[in-house]
Write a protein that holds these residues in place. Structure first.
Motif, short mmCIF file in Angstrom:
data_model
loop_
_atom_site.label_atom_id
_atom_site.label_comp_id
_atom_site.label_asym_id
_atom_site.label_seq_id
_atom_site.Cartn_x
_atom_site.Cartn_y
_atom_site.Cartn_z
N HIS A 56 -6.00 -1.07 6.30
CA HIS A 56 -6.32 -1.11 4.87
C HIS A 56 -6.52 -2.54 4.39
CE1 HIS A 56 -5.38 -0.76 0.50
NE2 HIS A 56 -6.11 0.32 0.65
N TYR A 57 -5.63 -3.43 4.82
CA TYR A 57 -5.67 -4.81 4.35
C TYR A 57 -6.89 -5.55 4.88
CZ TYR A 57 -4.08 -9.57 3.36
OH TYR A 57 -3.98 -10.86 2.89
N LYS A 109 -8.03 -11.49 8.53
CA LYS A 109 -7.22 -10.68 7.61
C LYS A 109 -6.07 -9.99 8.36
CE LYS A 109 -8.44 -9.61 3.71
NZ LYS A 109 -7.91 -10.18 2.45
N PHE A 160 8.91 -1.73 7.43
CA PHE A 160 8.67 -0.69 8.44
C PHE A 160 9.84 -0.51 9.41
CE2 PHE A 160 4.64 -3.11 7.85
CZ PHE A 160 4.06 -2.24 6.96
N GLY A 211 -1.42 0.03 7.05
CA GLY A 211 -1.47 -1.15 6.19
C GLY A 211 -2.39 -2.21 6.76
N ASN A 259 4.37 2.50 1.29
CA ASN A 259 3.08 2.14 0.73
C ASN A 259 2.74 0.72 1.18
OD1 ASN A 259 0.85 1.54 -0.70
ND2 ASN A 259 1.81 1.63 -2.72
N THR A 260 1.67 0.60 1.95
CA THR A 260 1.41 -0.68 2.62
C THR A 260 0.24 -1.43 2.00
OG1 THR A 260 0.04 0.54 4.14
CG2 THR A 260 2.29 0.03 4.85
N SER A 261 -0.17 -1.05 0.80
CA SER A 261 -1.26 -1.80 0.19
C SER A 261 -0.80 -3.23 -0.10
CB SER A 261 -1.72 -1.10 -1.08
OG SER A 261 -0.62 -0.97 -1.95
N LYS A 262 -1.77 -4.08 -0.31
CA LYS A 262 -1.54 -5.54 -0.35
C LYS A 262 -0.16 -5.95 -0.91
CE LYS A 262 -6.41 -6.50 -0.62
NZ LYS A 262 -7.48 -7.40 -0.98
#
Lengths: 583, 583
Positions: free
Chosen positions: A272-273, A166, B17, A269, B5-8
């Motif tokens: 989180h990912y 991932k 970035f 990120g 915001n680095t979510s998927k």
């Protein structure tokens, strides 16, 4: 097997290209009546009627045929030893009513065996492959290939593989990072005392195994690979330090044209990912704390924020004290008195001495009436005692540790005590640090320089010489260098430093460590030994000839006395001075 | 920069970035009127009016402002040296009509600079960063970080990263393989002459750097990780062999419960899935050829099937010959006469001798009237000559090479000659091997044993001792072992062995090599030297003390005479015997 069409397949298949049709653990009632082929290890035989077959995915029950016409197959099954490897063909059926096993994920079905082939026979094992069978660490390491069969290790290795995958997806596919391999046979760094050397055929010439791809990744930035990452193998010869592997892997990241906030977002990120779904959701951005705050409240630059027991400055309670050694301590530069308060510490640890397996701690409890049960008590005025209890927010039954000395010694000592109290309480079944909770924390604004360990009058780089100063502190560089903060930041998880980065002119970087022992397939012991293969091992002089080296045997036998430092023996709550200041 | 915001995120972003808003190469007419921030290297300045800015993605034209009010900015631009690093803010505009550059992907637009910051200044470089500037290999390696700035190297490193990522997706996400890291500090293999040793702090004890994770991956199969892969770093101390790196990476795969066809499908799928789109489609399954067929037709076990010039047995044309040395050759065991025919070989190579840079070859042409222009000609009957021409399918202007001797010597010799003829023809501009074509080929049914190199009466494992025999040959193991075929198979691409695998009891494996020099960021020279850092290097006796070793200096200076074997000097088409048979 027929050659399968292998063009882009959309879904994970664990049995593609294989002699098996299914994995053991995936079978369920939707497979009833299907003909299946399974390959796996014998977990155990039951009542001469069932074989429990295991592969990485789980267990399944195989029904041994009982009718006379199949006596040969039955006998073959009954002759099997546990952990032998077999291939079974059979048909899935629903278990007779009342015989379902709800604890087993395949407990609704069983497979009626129609044929079986023994692929490998297992003789007696040094230990059983069962989670509840306790094995010594040495035995586990010696037979690591058997230890790895345990569900926990199977889970860990697969978890690591998936997390790393991932991370790669995030870096490579989502953010355009280039995965570049850098050499591990490198030139020795001047003063690189922890680098292994590798002799070569050129007389007197050696490679070294680098501690990190530091130089190479900076060169890659220079080369215009402005987003680099690598799962880099690193080497560090630290002799016999516990919890240190001589080789380990880190996620090594370097990116041009970015500032500290950008790198922190990138890393958040990334975590989180790649965070495993079964460990629960984590929230970004992570909280952050300055180095000064961490040292002030936790006495350490990587605080475990899952629990309290913060450091409290109680110097004012001792203002005007007549206790000589406290007076002396306060007169020295940076002298202070600090405390931590362990809630209900007396209740839980009264019986400490009775159990010889646990480090001895002499407790300094707060009595039910709020008075201090301590030799210090009679030396303090009532006002001072009251003030102390109030500042420490101590209640009846709590335990207070007090330390006097220079600030830079007091903080780390209490920081260590705090962690040991947590450990001790957990030994007595008091939950302090929730292992299912993940507290990520940024620690920022590290000092650029710290006093040299062997010469505290001199300063040296706190991290490495490539860290840029915080711009607003740059003017202090030549006047008050100890006050200059560096653009260095660590990522801390539950009190462990799991990553660190800094801003260099143009080239920020970040490394995340993956060195947790139980996700390494074949770790070395803390002395750097492979207990399975017995590496390192002797090499004949003949074999060393091509490298133009010979062994210099020590004249006398060596003896290493290791001082275990992990569990400090705390014999008194009285002011303990940090060892360094005794010299 | 604001914390993003680095979510998927669903899509590749090369500027996330970052301080830059876009990469240079991505700008096009759809960005007109946008405010952009670019970071990159100065490619060149043109007419005091334009700066051409470069990053990994391409080039873009920056317009230097000309009006008086911005003279400061203009002067800053004009003071720039090539390869300096800058950050530019500006607005994208369409180029004035007639000034578009169709050769440039960003040629429709330019960026009007509004501000500029110099991030790093470049002084004089040892060579220009331009594709057409020819540099010596040594200079390129010495300044590898500059060499890597070339578009070709940027492309290669990115291509490698992407291919490896696709391989991981295929193995990990589609087929359930587990990526497991195995140690590189291992125990020395008995007789492992090519293993580097690593001294440790234990007197006389050494690790070794393994040549492959062979032992570990077999243990992982035993441990129940039934689908393993790793991009494994391997080490091989081969001294000064050209085209060999002392460290290299291979895709290492091991899978339980599968047969040869299954592994071959797996690998075909892997190559197909990870094949770069811009290299054209490849078709699976790949053709396959037995070892015997490869040796018979191409004289080598890794044939380049992009061109013909196959080996032809012409023994019958010489039946009853009176030529003494040919008679002698035919009388020996395995004696035969074989030939290759180079189409139009005489036409193209007539001028060979005049160019001293090309290996000398005395040609044996077929004249326009079909007769042989050769000293051999007068020793052969007309019938024999006719038969020879017919068997070799030679036409006027072709060139025939003829060799007599034992079969096992004749085949490899002609195999080498065939490749050298191809090389020679290409020197003269005749296209023989199309570099844009990819001929994948399986070579199967390798012999399990081959005669030992130093003792041809004895047999040794052709690959490694863990290869299983082909089941139908197993009965020959103790009677005619040289006839037993092993379940070993190689994957060949355009004449290079790029992978190999074999079936072991239960545990097939496969390795694919990634050692192509131009996809390695920092390769070693053929003597194993890093020309940039000068590794390996001398280490002081003081630094060796902790490892209990000392250097044994050779008493006399050494001198290595290397015999280049790549370009054989062929001085006659007359029967050449293989060196081994001369002894």
């Amino acid at each position: 097997a027929l050659r399968q069409n292998t063009s882009k397949q959309p879904k994970l298949s664990q049995s593609s290209f294989s002699l098996r049709s299914h994995t053991c653990g995936e079978l369920c009632s939707s497979h009833v009546d299907e003909e299946v082929t399974l390959c796996g290890w014998i977990q155990y035989l039951r009542q001469d009627l069932f074989v429990i077959l295991r592969d990485f995915s789980g267990l399944v029950q195989i029904l041994i045929p009982q009718d006379e016409s199949k006596s040969e197959l039955k006998n073959a099954f009954l002759g099997l030893t546990v952990e032998s490897v077999i291939m079974v063909k059979g048909r899935v059926r629903r278990r007779p009513e009342g015989q379902e096993n709800k604890k087993m994920s395949t407990g609704e079905i069983e497979v009626c065996a129609e044929s079986m082939e023994v692929l490998n026979t297992c003789r007696k094992l040094p230990f059983e492959i069962k989670e509840f069978v306790k094995k010594s660490e040495v035995l586990r390491m010696q037979y690591r290939y058997l230890d790895l069969r345990s569900p926990r290790m199977q889970y860990n290795l697969r978890l690591r593989s998936q997390m790393v995958m991932k991370m790669r997806e995030y870096l490579c596919n989502l953010h355009g990072f280039v995965d570049v391999e850098t050499p591990t046979l490198f030139k020795r760094t001047p003063g690189g005392a922890k680098e292994f050397v590798v002799p070569t055929g050129d007389p007197g010439k050696f490679y070294s195994l680098p501690q990190s791809p530091q130089q190479f990744k900076q060169l890659l930035m220079v080369a215009g690979i402005d987003r680099y990452f690598q799962l880099a193998r690193c080497y560090r010869d630290e002799g016999s330090k516990p919890d240190r592997q001589p080789e380990f892997t880190q996620v090594d990241i370097e990116i041009s044209f970015v500032d500290q906030a950008g790198v922190m977002s990138l890393i958040e990120g990334l975590v989180h990912y790649s965070w495993p779904e079964d460990k629960g959701q984590i929230n970004v951005p992570f909280p952050s704390m300055t180095y000064e705050e961490a040292m002030r409240d936790y006495g350490v630059d990587k605080p475990d924020t899952r629990f309290g027991m913060k450091l409290v400055d109680v110097t004012t309670a001792f203002q005007g004290t007549q206790i000589e050694f406290i007076k002396d301590a306060l007169l020295k530069p940076g002298g202070c008195i600090q405390a931590i308060c362990v809630p209900e510490g007396t209740v839980r640890t009264e019986s400490v001495d009775s159990d010889s397996n646990v480090p001895t701690v002499y407790v300094a409890p707060v009595r039910a009436d709020g008075s201090l049960k301590s030799p210090l008590s009679r030396l303090l005025s009532d006002t001072a005692k009251q003030q102390l209890l109030q500042m420490a927010q101590a209640n009846a039954g709590d335990l207070i540790f007090i330390t006097a000395g220079p600030l830079e010694n007091v903080r780390p000592l209490l920081g260590k005590l705090r962690l040991q109290c947590a450990e001790l309480l957990e030994c007595y079944g008091v939950p302090v640090r929730d292992p299912s909770v993940f507290h990520f924390l940024w620690v920022v604004d590290f000092p650029l320089f710290l006093p040299k360990e062997d010469d505290p009058e001199m300063l040296e780089s706190a991290h490495h010489p490539f860290t840029a100063p915080v711009p607003e502190d740059a003017h202090l560089l030549y006047t008050q260098p100890h006050k200059v903060r560096g653009q260095h930041y660590d990522l801390v998880l539950n009190g462990c430093e799991i990553g660190g980065g800094s801003i260099r002119p143009l080239c920020p970087f970040f490394s995340v460590l993956l060195v947790i022992r139980d996700v390494i397939a074949f770790p070395k012991s803390f002395r750097g030994h492979d207990l399975m293969s017995h590496a390192p091992d002797f090499v004949s002089e003949e074999d060393l000839k091509p490298y133009h080296i010979s062994v210099v045997w020590p004249r006398h036998g060596g003896f290493n006395l290791r001082m275990p430092f992990k569990n400090l023996m705390i014999r008194s709550f009285l002011p303990i001075e940090w060892p360094a200041s005794r010299e």
